[in-house]
Design an enzyme around this catalytic site. Structure first.
Site, short mmCIF file in Angstrom:
data_model
loop_
_atom_site.label_atom_id
_atom_site.label_comp_id
_atom_site.label_asym_id
_atom_site.label_seq_id
_atom_site.Cartn_x
_atom_site.Cartn_y
_atom_site.Cartn_z
N LYS A 22 0.72 -1.35 -0.23
CA LYS A 22 -0.19 -0.02 -0.22
C LYS A 22 0.70 0.95 -0.02
O LYS A 22 0.77 2.37 -0.34
CB LYS A 22 -0.68 -0.02 0.88
CG LYS A 22 -1.73 1.15 1.84
CD LYS A 22 -2.48 1.25 2.54
CE LYS A 22 -2.03 1.47 3.95
NZ LYS A 22 -1.18 2.78 4.29
N ASN A 23 1.95 1.17 1.09
CA ASN A 23 3.09 2.39 1.46
C ASN A 23 3.88 3.04 0.02
O ASN A 23 4.00 3.98 -0.30
CB ASN A 23 3.56 2.12 2.59
CG ASN A 23 2.55 2.50 3.84
OD1 ASN A 23 1.53 2.52 3.49
ND2 ASN A 23 3.39 2.46 4.42
N ARG A 91 -4.39 10.42 4.72
CA ARG A 91 -3.69 11.10 4.80
C ARG A 91 -2.46 11.25 3.45
O ARG A 91 -2.46 12.06 2.98
CB ARG A 91 -2.27 11.02 5.78
CG ARG A 91 -1.93 11.71 6.44
CD ARG A 91 -0.57 11.49 7.69
NE ARG A 91 0.98 12.18 6.89
CZ ARG A 91 0.66 13.15 7.40
NH1 ARG A 91 0.68 14.41 7.91
NH2 ARG A 91 2.17 13.45 7.41
N ARG A 120 0.36 15.08 12.88
CA ARG A 120 0.84 14.54 11.32
C ARG A 120 0.87 15.30 10.59
O ARG A 120 0.86 15.62 9.87
CB ARG A 120 -0.02 13.18 11.17
CG ARG A 120 0.63 11.88 11.70
CD ARG A 120 -0.41 10.98 10.98
NE ARG A 120 0.63 10.00 10.17
CZ ARG A 120 0.46 9.11 9.40
NH1 ARG A 120 -0.63 8.79 9.47
NH2 ARG A 120 1.18 8.92 8.28
N PRO A 121 1.71 16.55 10.78
CA PRO A 121 2.16 18.00 10.65
C PRO A 121 2.46 17.60 9.26
O PRO A 121 2.97 16.30 8.82
CB PRO A 121 3.20 18.38 10.92
CG PRO A 121 3.60 17.45 11.83
CD PRO A 121 2.68 16.35 12.19
N ASP A 123 4.78 20.11 7.68
CA ASP A 123 6.21 21.29 7.68
C ASP A 123 7.18 20.89 7.01
O ASP A 123 7.47 21.42 6.16
CB ASP A 123 6.09 21.53 9.30
CG ASP A 123 6.81 19.96 9.71
OD1 ASP A 123 5.87 18.97 10.21
OD2 ASP A 123 7.81 20.26 10.72
N LEU A 124 7.55 19.37 7.36
CA LEU A 124 8.70 19.21 6.37
C LEU A 124 8.35 18.64 4.70
O LEU A 124 9.58 19.15 4.79
CB LEU A 124 9.45 17.47 6.92
CG LEU A 124 9.36 17.56 8.60
CD1 LEU A 124 10.00 16.18 8.89
CD2 LEU A 124 11.28 18.74 8.52
N ASP A 306 4.87 0.56 12.22
CA ASP A 306 3.39 -0.02 11.56
C ASP A 306 3.37 -1.62 12.27
O ASP A 306 2.87 -2.36 12.09
CB ASP A 306 3.07 -0.58 9.77
CG ASP A 306 3.08 1.87 9.75
OD1 ASP A 306 2.63 2.75 10.26
OD2 ASP A 306 2.97 1.88 7.74
N ARG A 398 -8.43 -0.24 4.93
CA ARG A 398 -7.72 0.78 4.56
C ARG A 398 -6.35 0.36 3.94
O ARG A 398 -6.16 0.43 2.75
CB ARG A 398 -7.40 2.04 5.28
CG ARG A 398 -8.65 2.95 5.68
CD ARG A 398 -8.51 3.96 6.31
NE ARG A 398 -7.32 4.16 6.17
CZ ARG A 398 -6.37 4.33 6.96
NH1 ARG A 398 -6.19 4.65 7.81
NH2 ARG A 398 -4.68 5.30 6.12
C1 UD1 Z 1 4.36 6.49 6.34
C2 UD1 Z 1 3.20 5.47 6.37
C3 UD1 Z 1 2.52 4.66 7.69
C4 UD1 Z 1 4.47 5.24 8.66
C5 UD1 Z 1 4.92 6.18 8.70
C6 UD1 Z 1 6.45 5.90 9.79
C7 UD1 Z 1 2.11 5.90 4.27
C8 UD1 Z 1 1.51 6.10 3.29
N1 UD1 Z 1 2.46 5.77 4.86
O1 UD1 Z 1 3.92 7.61 6.78
O2 UD1 Z 1 2.50 3.86 7.60
O3 UD1 Z 1 3.39 4.62 9.80
O4 UD1 Z 1 5.69 6.62 6.95
O5 UD1 Z 1 7.19 4.61 8.96
O6 UD1 Z 1 3.57 5.96 3.88
N2 UD1 Z 1 6.55 14.29 10.86
C9 UD1 Z 1 6.84 15.94 10.69
N3 UD1 Z 1 6.95 16.44 9.70
C10 UD1 Z 1 6.04 15.95 8.47
C11 UD1 Z 1 6.10 14.80 8.44
C12 UD1 Z 1 5.99 14.58 9.45
O7 UD1 Z 1 7.33 16.17 11.83
O8 UD1 Z 1 6.04 17.36 7.69
C13 UD1 Z 1 7.13 13.35 11.93
C14 UD1 Z 1 5.64 12.79 12.10
O9 UD1 Z 1 4.29 13.21 12.87
C15 UD1 Z 1 6.14 12.23 12.19
C16 UD1 Z 1 7.43 11.78 11.37
O10 UD1 Z 1 7.56 12.34 11.01
O11 UD1 Z 1 6.70 11.75 13.71
C17 UD1 Z 1 7.47 10.25 10.40
O12 UD1 Z 1 6.49 10.53 10.17
P1 UD1 Z 1 6.74 9.96 8.32
O13 UD1 Z 1 7.36 9.10 7.90
O14 UD1 Z 1 6.43 11.33 7.37
O15 UD1 Z 1 5.39 9.10 8.28
P2 UD1 Z 1 4.31 9.21 6.27
O16 UD1 Z 1 4.71 9.64 5.28
O17 UD1 Z 1 3.16 10.38 6.48
#
Ligand code: UD1
Length: 423
Positions: A22-23, A91, A120-121, A123-124, A306, A398
């Site tokens: 999925k991811n 998301r 789940r921001p 910002d990055l 996960d 999902r």
């Molecule tokens: C993806 C996966 C999810 C998995 C996660 C971590 C998909 C669709 N989902 O989610 O199943 O649990 O990776 O392996 O691929 N963060 C920030 N700012 C940002 C983005 C992220 O602070 O802009 C933080 C998040 O809150 C979290 C960490 O970074 O604490 C990791 O998140 P991230 O790797 O971005 O998760 P996703 O890519 O959304």
């Protein structure tokens, strides 16, 4: 809303085929927006998150055809606005931002919903787009990104909780069509990022370093159509490995990439379970109560967040005291209160679950709160005395293709009760 009813105590055995990831599939499908030519993607799992993504692509103007696991997409002309009604459910809809920005230099997408696993921001993601010379604004619940011209740059995407998987993918996609060279430091090294980079490379992108913490992209003028098979889902595979450890005698997983599962198989080995790997299959042998473990979730190649909920279910039955510390999503423990309702002895200490193994769990009505938490409850139900009723299973749909059918194929006794709307 559908529910899943699990009658505990039936041993699992036999073999199960693991679906496409999925991811991986979600950003790869979004990446097809980068070209006007047709793309063919194989091994796309049949999941509600995938349906949402295909709906978004259709809404944006792409022509989408689906025949079993193969999806053909041609985005000859695309709009740049993805409205709330269709993106709110997932998301990962945020990952259309990168390709739209790359191709059209603008995109407007509602801020994402999705799993309830804490804040789940994005910002990055926005930091990366800004580095590429885009402006980013949040307006009326939407995020709008636009640029006259995207220019390659050096950007570090490491956040407080480590690298970002979708953020790395998003910036990578935009950078493929930027002017000049982009270097993403602090990049996520997850296999799903590598799969995306492989697909983009087939489309004509110039990418080096995917799978490491530094990815370099040399922008090209345009990308072309490509054909690609999505990698096997390492989280679905990990979930079945844990199911087999909990409730199995001998279970074989087919179409897996064992190289992506090292952290999970190591943990299972430490817990006392034998795992045999032969080419693209893994056999796990059930062995009674697990040894207790001390696990910490980390970015790849560490133990995946996960798989944290499923491991909590397994360790609930360990012969001693375990701990599971969550560093990626420190608030991701919604399954704990539900596992406790099934008799698990778990105490939350900040971002650490302290688990004292118990010899028996008992079936109960429980509420699924997010995707992986739901899976953990189904797994616990497999070994609980009596019947476990898992409500709100749309969460599980999902991310797991036919989990009830697959578990039944291994000998579990599970029923899905369809919700009938009342007038
Ligand atoms: C993806 C996966 C999810 C998995 C996660 C971590 C998909 C669709 N989902 O989610 O199943 O649990 O990776 O392996 O691929 N963060 C920030 N700012 C940002 C983005 C992220 O602070 O802009 C933080 C998040 O809150 C979290 C960490 O970074 O604490 C990791 O998140 P991230 O790797 O971005 O998760 P996703 O890519 O959304």
């Amino acid at each position: 809303m559908d529910k899943i009813i699990v009658h505990g105590g039936r041993p699992l055995s036999g073999s199960v085929k693991i679906s496409g990831s999925k991811n991986s599939a979600l950003p790869i499908l979004a990446a097809t927006l980068l070209t006007r030519e047709p793309c063919i993607i194989h091994s796309v799992p049949d999941l509600s998150d995938i349906h949402y993504m295909l709906q978004i692509l259709s809404h944006l103007g792409a022509h989408v055809e689906r025949a079993s696991g193969t999806v053909t997409i041609q985005a000859e002309k695309v709009a740049t606005v993805a409205p709330y009604e269709i993106v709110r459910k997932m998301r990962a809809s945020v990952c259309v931002l990168g390709p739209l920005l790359g191709r059209h230099k603008e995109a407007r997408v509602s801020l994402p919903g999705g799993c309830v696993i804490g804040d789940r921001p994005i910002d990055l993601h926005l930091k990366g787009f800004r580095a590429l010379n885009a402006a980013c604004r949040v307006e009326s619940g939407d995020v709008r990104v636009f640029a006259d011209e995207l220019r390659g740059a050096v950007v570090n995407l490491e956040g407080r909780q480590g690298p970002t998987v979708l953020g790395t993918g998003n910036v990578l996609m935009a950078a493929t069509l930027a002017e000049g060279v982009t270097v993403i430091d602090g990049a996520a090294a997850e296999p799903e990022v590598v799969d995306l980079a492989d697909f983009l490379t087939k489309m004509g992108a110039k990418i080096e370093g995917a799978g490491t913490r530094q990815i370099t992209v040399e922008g090209v003028k345009e990308l072309h159509g490509a054909e690609h098979s999505v990698i096997p889902d390492r989280i679905e595979a990990g979930t079945f490995l844990v199911a087999a450890a909990l409730a199995g005698t001998e279970v074989t997983l087919r179409r897996v990439n064992s190289g992506h599962l090292g952290a999970v198989t190591n943990a299972l080995n430490d817990a006392g379970f034998r795992t045999d790997i032969v080419r693209d299959s893994i056999t796990v042998f059930g062995n009674g109560a697990p040894n207790p473990l001390h696990l910490v979730t980390e970015p790849y190649p560490g133990f995946p967040t996960d798989m944290q909920a499923q491991m909590c279910a397994l360790l609930s039955r360990a012969s001693g005291k375990s701990s599971v510390t969550e560093t990626v999503f420190p608030q991701r423990f919604m399954h704990v209160s539900e596992l406790k309702r099934m008799g698990a002895d778990i105490h939350l200490d900040g971002a650490t679950a302290r688990i004292c193994g118990v010899p028996r769990l008992s079936g109960a009505p429980v509420m699924a709160s997010d995707l992986r938490a739901s899976a953990a409850l189904v797994l616990a139900g497999l070994v609980a005395d009596g019947t476990t009723e898992v409500n709100r299973v749309y969460h599980i749909d999902r991310g797991y293709e036919s989990i009830d059918d697959k578990l039944m194929g291994l000998g579990a006794e599970i029923q899905r009760v369809k919700h009938r709307a009342t007038a």
